[in-house]
Design an enzyme around this catalytic site. Structure first.
Site, short mmCIF file in Angstrom:
data_model
loop_
_atom_site.label_atom_id
_atom_site.label_comp_id
_atom_site.label_asym_id
_atom_site.label_seq_id
_atom_site.Cartn_x
_atom_site.Cartn_y
_atom_site.Cartn_z
N CYS A 158 55.23 27.44 41.57
CA CYS A 158 55.44 28.32 40.70
C CYS A 158 55.22 27.91 39.14
CB CYS A 158 56.90 28.84 40.46
SG CYS A 158 57.80 29.49 42.13
N CYS A 163 57.45 25.87 36.94
CA CYS A 163 57.90 24.47 37.35
C CYS A 163 56.68 23.67 37.67
CB CYS A 163 58.83 24.79 38.39
SG CYS A 163 60.20 25.78 38.11
N CYS A 195 61.75 21.88 46.89
CA CYS A 195 62.26 23.51 46.74
C CYS A 195 63.44 23.69 47.30
CB CYS A 195 60.92 24.39 46.72
SG CYS A 195 60.68 24.72 48.43
#
Ligand code: SF4
Length: 248
Positions: A202, A205, A228
């Site tokens: 993402c 991040c 994650c």
């Protein structure tokens, strides 16, 4: 009843057969073992094209699950479309967070600023767990041992979260192997790869990394977080506990 991971004849038998197999042999074995109940999970990131190309050559109708977190780079969403079309994949599914989770836990879409584990849980872990629980007995990942210390002993086959079987066809592959495959098949790169992003998640991040640095060091950089959570061991959902098949 909890599954005893120390005694797992399914995983042991598959690993004995596939430990030294090629990625394509592993993919074919997975498709044979779990017909109609196998999915490939892809981030459509910097190294995703290799496994997707291999799978498409064997069965372009294999379900491909993409975690559309709501925080993906626009370039990743574009690449997902371009690459899927180029490879002829016919069943790419977007997994999205549950509306009620967003409304209750992340109404301003900024949970990543204060709680990255919580954000990953509602945007990645829970959507994937729901899809696997409802539709699949096994799944395929693109993880490689060289990527991170947490992946250094990655097996080719393992009992994954929710007690689903997980195949890692590229576990043994090096960066050089991947690069050679990309060149041989003229696979299109992720648009951000040329800008110093060797591992892409993402946008809040993911940062570019210096040449030669650990490929995943740009993920959640500046924090202790390195995964994650979709590969983090957790208990099986009650609905799965009574339906663990051997699948061979
Ligand atoms: Fe949220 Fe970042 Fe996890 Fe994406 S990678 S789900 S933005 S915490």
């Amino acid at each position: 009843m909890a599954f005893d991971r120390a005694l797992d004849p399914t995983v042991d038998a598959l690993n004995a057969r596939l430990r030294h197999a090629t990625p394509q042999e592993i993919l074919r074995a997975a498709l044979r073992a779990y017909p109609g109940k196998l999915a490939l999970v892809s981030s459509f990131g910097a190294e995703s094209a290799v496994l997707l190309h291999m799978a498409a050559e064997i069965d372009p109708s294999i379900p491909v699950l993409f975690l559309d977190t709501g925080h993906q780079f626009g370039q990743t969403l574009d690449y997902r479309k371009v690459l899927s079309a180029r490879l002829g994949l016919t069943d790419v599914r977007d997994l999205r967070p549950a509306f009620q989770d967003l409304a209750l836990k992340d109404p301003k879409a900024d949970l990543y600023k204060t709680d990255t584990d919580g954000c990953c849980d509602i945007r990645k872990v829970q959507p994937l767990d729901r899809a696997l629980r409802e539709h699949f007995d096994a799944w395929i990942t693109g993880r490689k041992r060289f990527q991170a210390s947490t992946r250094a002993s990655l097996p080719v086959v393992e009992r994954g979260e929710g007690d689903k079987i997980k195949f890692n066809p590229l576990a043994n592959w090096s960066k050089a192997d991947l690069d050679a495959y990309v060149a041989e098949h003229d696979l299109p790169p992720h648009p951000l790869a040329a800008f110093g992003y060797p591992s892409i998640g993402c946008w809040p991040c993911t940062k570019p990394v210096e040449e030669g640095a650990d490929a995943r060091s740009g993920r959640w950089s500046g924090s202790e977080k390195i995964e994650c959570g979709i590969h983090t061991p957790r208990a099986a959902h009650p609905a799965d506990a009574e339906s663990i098949g051997d699948g061979i």
